[in-house]
Design a protein around this motif. Structure first.
Motif, PDB file in Angstrom:
ATOM      1  N   VAL A 188      -5.026  81.307  14.222  1.00 57.01           N
ATOM      2  CA  VAL A 188      -6.067  81.637  13.241  1.00 57.01           C
ATOM      3  C   VAL A 188      -7.320  82.140  13.959  1.00 57.01           C
ATOM      4  N   THR A 189      -7.701  81.469  15.048  1.00 57.47           N
ATOM      5  CA  THR A 189      -8.886  81.901  15.802  1.00 57.47           C
ATOM      6  C   THR A 189      -8.698  83.311  16.357  1.00 57.47           C
ATOM      7  N   GLY A 190      -7.512  83.569  16.916  1.00 58.41           N
ATOM      8  CA  GLY A 190      -7.248  84.896  17.440  1.00 58.41           C
ATOM      9  C   GLY A 190      -7.343  85.969  16.366  1.00 58.41           C
ATOM     10  N   HIS A 191      -6.839  85.671  15.173  1.00 55.66           N
ATOM     11  CA  HIS A 191      -6.909  86.655  14.085  1.00 55.66           C
ATOM     12  C   HIS A 191      -8.359  86.885  13.650  1.00 55.66           C
ATOM     13  N   LEU A 192      -9.134  85.802  13.527  1.00 54.11           N
ATOM     14  CA  LEU A 192     -10.532  85.959  13.116  1.00 54.11           C
ATOM     15  C   LEU A 192     -11.308  86.791  14.141  1.00 54.11           C
ATOM     16  N   VAL A 193     -11.045  86.555  15.412  1.00 55.36           N
ATOM     17  CA  VAL A 193     -11.712  87.347  16.454  1.00 55.36           C
ATOM     18  C   VAL A 193     -11.289  88.808  16.366  1.00 55.36           C
ATOM     19  N   SER A 194     -10.007  89.056  16.090  1.00 55.01           N
ATOM     20  CA  SER A 194      -9.512  90.440  16.028  1.00 55.01           C
ATOM     21  C   SER A 194     -10.174  91.234  14.914  1.00 55.01           C
ATOM     22  N   ARG A 195     -10.682  90.566  13.913  1.00 53.62           N
ATOM     23  CA  ARG A 195     -11.333  91.272  12.797  1.00 53.62           C
ATOM     24  C   ARG A 195     -12.667  91.893  13.213  1.00 53.62           C
ATOM     25  N   ALA A 196     -13.161  91.516  14.395  1.00 51.34           N
ATOM     26  CA  ALA A 196     -14.407  92.113  14.901  1.00 51.34           C
ATOM     27  C   ALA A 196     -14.149  93.354  15.744  1.00 51.34           C
ATOM     28  N   ILE A 197     -12.875  93.674  16.014  1.00 51.48           N
ATOM     29  CA  ILE A 197     -12.575  94.865  16.811  1.00 51.48           C
ATOM     30  C   ILE A 197     -12.925  96.113  16.006  1.00 51.48           C
ATOM     31  N   PRO A 198     -13.770  97.007  16.520  1.00 47.67           N
ATOM     32  CA  PRO A 198     -14.134  98.211  15.763  1.00 47.67           C
ATOM     33  C   PRO A 198     -12.969  99.189  15.713  1.00 47.67           C
ATOM     34  N   PRO A 199     -12.976 100.096  14.726  1.00 45.84           N
ATOM     35  CA  PRO A 199     -11.900 101.098  14.630  1.00 45.84           C
ATOM     36  C   PRO A 199     -11.779 101.895  15.926  1.00 45.84           C
ATOM     37  N   ALA A 200     -10.536 102.154  16.330  1.00 38.71           N
ATOM     38  CA  ALA A 200     -10.290 102.883  17.579  1.00 38.71           C
ATOM     39  C   ALA A 200      -9.408 104.097  17.379  1.00 38.71           C
ATOM     40  N   GLY A 201      -9.092 104.434  16.136  1.00 37.17           N
ATOM     41  CA  GLY A 201      -8.328 105.636  15.861  1.00 37.17           C
ATOM     42  C   GLY A 201      -6.848 105.481  16.166  1.00 37.17           C
ATOM     43  N   ALA A 202      -6.105 106.516  15.816  1.00 37.23           N
ATOM     44  CA  ALA A 202      -4.668 106.575  16.073  1.00 37.23           C
ATOM     45  C   ALA A 202      -4.387 107.738  17.004  1.00 37.23           C
ATOM     46  N   GLY A 203      -3.419 107.553  17.901  1.00 33.27           N
ATOM     47  CA  GLY A 203      -3.106 108.608  18.857  1.00 33.27           C
ATOM     48  C   GLY A 203      -2.454 109.814  18.213  1.00 33.27           C
ATOM     49  N   ALA A 204      -1.520 109.565  17.286  1.00 38.92           N
ATOM     50  CA  ALA A 204      -0.791 110.640  16.607  1.00 38.92           C
ATOM     51  C   ALA A 204      -0.523 110.196  15.172  1.00 38.92           C
ATOM     52  N   PRO A 205      -1.545 110.282  14.302  1.00 38.31           N
ATOM     53  CA  PRO A 205      -1.396 109.751  12.939  1.00 38.31           C
ATOM     54  C   PRO A 205      -0.297 110.422  12.136  1.00 38.31           C
ATOM     55  N   GLY A 206       0.093 111.641  12.474  1.00 42.37           N
ATOM     56  CA  GLY A 206       1.137 112.328  11.734  1.00 42.37           C
ATOM     57  C   GLY A 206       2.530 112.138  12.283  1.00 42.37           C
ATOM     58  N   LEU A 207       2.693 111.260  13.254  1.00 41.55           N
ATOM     59  CA  LEU A 207       3.994 111.061  13.900  1.00 41.55           C
ATOM     60  C   LEU A 207       5.018 110.536  12.898  1.00 41.55           C
ATOM     61  N   LYS A 208       6.207 111.137  12.908  1.00 46.59           N
ATOM     62  CA  LYS A 208       7.298 110.687  12.059  1.00 46.59           C
ATOM     63  C   LYS A 208       8.103 109.642  12.807  1.00 46.59           C
ATOM     64  N   VAL A 209       8.297 108.485  12.179  1.00 46.30           N
ATOM     65  CA  VAL A 209       8.966 107.371  12.835  1.00 46.30           C
ATOM     66  C   VAL A 209      10.473 107.573  12.814  1.00 46.30           C
ATOM     67  N   ASN A 210      11.079 107.421  13.976  1.00 40.35           N
ATOM     68  CA  ASN A 210      12.540 107.409  14.099  1.00 40.35           C
ATOM     69  C   ASN A 210      12.973 105.949  14.112  1.00 40.35           C
ATOM     70  N   TRP A 211      13.688 105.517  13.082  1.00 42.64           N
ATOM     71  CA  TRP A 211      14.014 104.108  12.914  1.00 42.64           C
ATOM     72  C   TRP A 211      15.227 103.683  13.737  1.00 42.64           C
ATOM     73  N   ASN A 212      15.920 104.625  14.334  1.00 44.26           N
ATOM     74  CA  ASN A 212      17.085 104.270  15.150  1.00 44.26           C
ATOM     75  C   ASN A 212      16.607 103.894  16.547  1.00 44.26           C
ATOM     76  N   PRO A 213      16.712 102.622  16.937  1.00 43.01           N
ATOM     77  CA  PRO A 213      16.080 102.190  18.190  1.00 43.01           C
ATOM     78  C   PRO A 213      16.726 102.752  19.447  1.00 43.01           C
ATOM     79  N   ILE A 214      18.023 103.026  19.418  1.00 35.94           N
ATOM     80  CA  ILE A 214      18.693 103.456  20.654  1.00 35.94           C
ATOM     81  C   ILE A 214      18.260 104.856  21.078  1.00 35.94           C
ATOM     82  N   PRO A 215      18.398 105.883  20.207  1.00 37.92           N
ATOM     83  CA  PRO A 215      17.939 107.208  20.646  1.00 37.92           C
ATOM     84  C   PRO A 215      16.438 107.271  20.870  1.00 37.92           C
ATOM     85  N   GLU A 216      15.676 106.482  20.099  1.00 35.87           N
ATOM     86  CA  GLU A 216      14.226 106.506  20.290  1.00 35.87           C
ATOM     87  C   GLU A 216      13.832 105.836  21.597  1.00 35.87           C
ATOM     88  N   SER A 217      14.560 104.801  21.994  1.00 35.98           N
ATOM     89  CA  SER A 217      14.297 104.170  23.292  1.00 35.98           C
ATOM     90  C   SER A 217      14.540 105.164  24.418  1.00 35.98           C
TER      91      SER A 217
END
Length: 633
Positions: A188-217
């Motif tokens: 709980v303490t770790g989560h409360l502290v994490s709520r103070a982390i400011p926004p840091a953006g996304a590296g590739a917000p438009g990335l399409k997720v490949n749900w198959n773990p083997i080829p994606e790995s």
């Protein structure tokens, strides 16, 4: 910025909440895992059941890294980083609640399920843990930031193991409830502290997720291999985990059999290694002068090997005493040698791993960074498993003693280091230049943050000595391709360093017109590729300590880039204090060194604001450099 300390980051919101969240997570994970071991002893289960847990638990925790790291990397790439951290810390609350039920009912199955889910949560957190740092820190803060994270993680793991292992001993019959309450409170303490982390953006917000773990790995592993330096930095980090796994897995038995200690002595041995790692991590920023100094990596590798060799050779037979506490052990002959070895291994481990993390962060495109760290986690997991199996195999099947394991690890560490440095000579080149620069000079920088974090740039500087390129390379956080007179480029002893650093040799039109044209083509190609090129527009070393007129070659470089639609910013630099150097032409000595007036002389590199546009000429740049240098040569 010259007075900057990495500890200042601990007062800033862009870093402190993330740092605290990471520490709470590492602390809680180890409290939980050690509390399970404490519960097994409290319940008085058989040795077979303890062995079964000791075998199953690491496999259960690490399995999610193999299964889900590729997915975690994609999630971290497309999701805003602070949001993802809050999601993972909220998951931790739910998982620790389930674990608390397992403690309350002393149900081992529930505890192992929660342990697996803890591995899943750590897998999701892993890629964002290091990819967030380049998003919130300046390039010159990466080494210090990584050092703080490694230090905090090492100490959190150690303290978590101590607390988790003592819960049942202190609480007795209330141990199950105490363990459950502590891990939930920490989550709980770790989560409360994490709520103070400011926004840091996304590296590739438009990335399409490949749900198959083997080829994606497979895909993320290939992605991590694109750049040779990054690929081998990842290999170095994985080797760090191999060495750490073998070493720490042997410490409990080593402390008992070879040091003659009780259970508390193992904690001391682990503490010495952890504290050494933390100190080494923290020293990296000071030693690197706030750059990503991969020259520390060979230093770390060689230091690790030396101290592991000494540890292996210092105690080859079983101790003649048993049950020693910490005070009793420290009074034994050779005790302080063992202490120095464990601290030394940790210290040089910090030198080894922190610059590797900083290198991966500084050389990887931000749109790919989380997936590259996901690949790192997959590879790390494989090396951890390999380390465990290797140590088990050589002891069970070959009958090796623990000192023999340490000796083999030291030799293997040296061989792996030599192999990495052979295929990526940049590591060794930076090490040699780092040793040379920091042996001869006390380097101070001002305004280096004016060098762009990414993209092409041309840096221009006055030319005082044969060491100028090495000094600037040690000051600028990004790799620089220097243009230098072919005669300096070919100086015996320095030639290998310049060639490995991809310096561009040049000659005058009358002396070698073909070489000059090759140099301009190479400069244009480097700038087009988004790199930094460094030039000394005077065209020669100063013979009187003063700045000579800048030649028009700099204008030709800028004109070519402008004509191609690629305007390049120019950063003026000035070297101060190098005229008294043994490598300058003071006293009229050409091509010959003088005995320096004193070693560790103060040298300064000053950078001005970037300039760009059609009005940039050799004359205006010369005036900028003269102003930066002032009256000091």
């Amino acid at each position: 910025m010259s007075g900057h300390s990495q500890f200042q980051l601990l007062r800033q919101r862009r870093f402190l909440p993330f740092f605290a969240t990471q520490c709470f997570g590492a602390f809680n994970d180890n409290v939980y895992r050690q509390a399970i071991i404490g519960m097994l002893f409290w319940l008085g289960v058989s040795a077979e059941q303890k062995t079964l847990y000791a075998t199953l638990a690491p496999a259960i925790f690490i399995l999610p890294y193999f299964l889900f790291s590729a997915l975690a990397g994609q999630f971290a790439e497309r999701t805003e980083k602070a949001t993802l951290i809050r999601i993972t810390t909220a998951m931790e609350i739910a998982i620790m609640t389930l674990a608390a039920v397992g403690f309350a009912t002393t149900n081992m199955t529930v505890l192992l399920v929660a342990l697996f889910l803890t591995g899943v949560q750590s897998t999701l957190f892993g890629p964002v843990k290091y990819s967030i740092l380049p998003a919130v820190l300046h390039p010159r803060e990466l080494t210090g930031g990584n050092g703080l994270v490694e230090m905090g993680t090492s100490l959190s793991i150690l303290l978590g193991m101590v607390l988790g292992g003592s819960i049942f001993a202190m609480a007795g019959d209330g141990g199950p409830w105490a363990a459950g309450g502590i891990i939930i409170a920490l989550a709980v303490t770790g989560h409360l502290v994490s709520r103070a982390i400011p926004p840091a953006g996304a590296g590739a917000p438009g990335l399409k997720v490949n749900w198959n773990p083997i080829p994606e790995s497979i895909a993320v592993l290939r992605l991590a291999r694109k750049l040779l330096a990054v690929r081998n930095a990842i290999l170095g980090v994985s080797w760090f985990w191999f060495v750490g796994t073998v070493l720490t897995s042997q410490l409990p038995a080593y402390a008992e059999v070879y040091l003659g200690g009780s259970a508390t002595l193992y904690i001391l041995a682990l503490a010495l290694f952890s504290v050494g790692t933390g100190v080494g991590s923290m020293l990296c920023e000071k030693l690197s002068a706030r750059t990503v100094e991969i020259g520390l990596v060979p230093l770390g590798a060689f230091g690790m090997t030396a101290f592991m060799l000494d540890l292996a050779l210092s105690r080859t037979g079983a101790a003649t005493v048993a049950g020693l506490d910490v005070a009793g052990f420290l009074q034994q002959p050779g005790a302080w040698r063992t202490v120095a070895d464990l601290v030394g291994i940790g210290l040089f481990t910090g030198f080894f791993v922190v610059p590797l993390f900083a290198l991966i962060q500084s050389r990887t495109p931000k749109s790919e960074m989380s997936r590259v760290f996901a690949a790192l986690n997959i590879q790390n997991s494989g090396f951890i498993v390999l380390a465990s199996l290797s140590a088990l195999a050589v002891q069970r099947w070959l009958g090796w003693t623990i000192p023999q394991v340490f000796l083999a690890l030291a030799v293997a560490n040296a061989l792996v280091a030599i192999w990495i440095f052979a295929i990526v000579p940049e590591f060794l080149m930076r090490f040699l230049s780092w040793v040379l620069v920091h042996t001869l000079y006390r380097l101070r920088t001002r305004g280096i943050d004016n060098v762009p974090e990414d993209g092409p740039a041309l840096v221009v500087c006055n030319h005082v000595s044969y060491m100028d390129a090495l000094l600037l390379a040690a000051s600028i956080p990004r790799p620089v391709r220097f243009v230098m007179d072919h005669r300096i480029f070919n100086i015996p002893g320095l030639h290998w360093i310049f060639r490995t650093g991809k310096a561009i040799p040049i000659a005058g039109a009358r002396e070698d017109g073909a070489l000059m044209e090759q140099a301009f083509d190479a400069i244009d190609a480097a700038l087009a590729d988004g790199g930094i090129v460094g030039i000394f527009p005077e065209g020669r070393l100063t013979g009187d300590g003063q700045i000579a007129a800048f030649k028009s070659g700099v204008e030709r470089i800028l004109a070519r880039a402008q004509a191609a639609g690629r305007p390049v910013p120019v950063v003026p630099l000035a070297l101060r204090g190098m005229w008294a150097s043994m490598w300058s032409r003071r006293d009229g000595r050409r091509g010959r060194m003088r005995v320096p007036r004193r070693f560790r002389a103060h040298v300064e590199v000053v950078a001005g604001e970037p300039v760009t546009g059609a009005g940039v000429t050799a004359e205006t740049l010369e005036a900028e450099v003269r102003a930066l240098r002032g009256g000091e040569a």
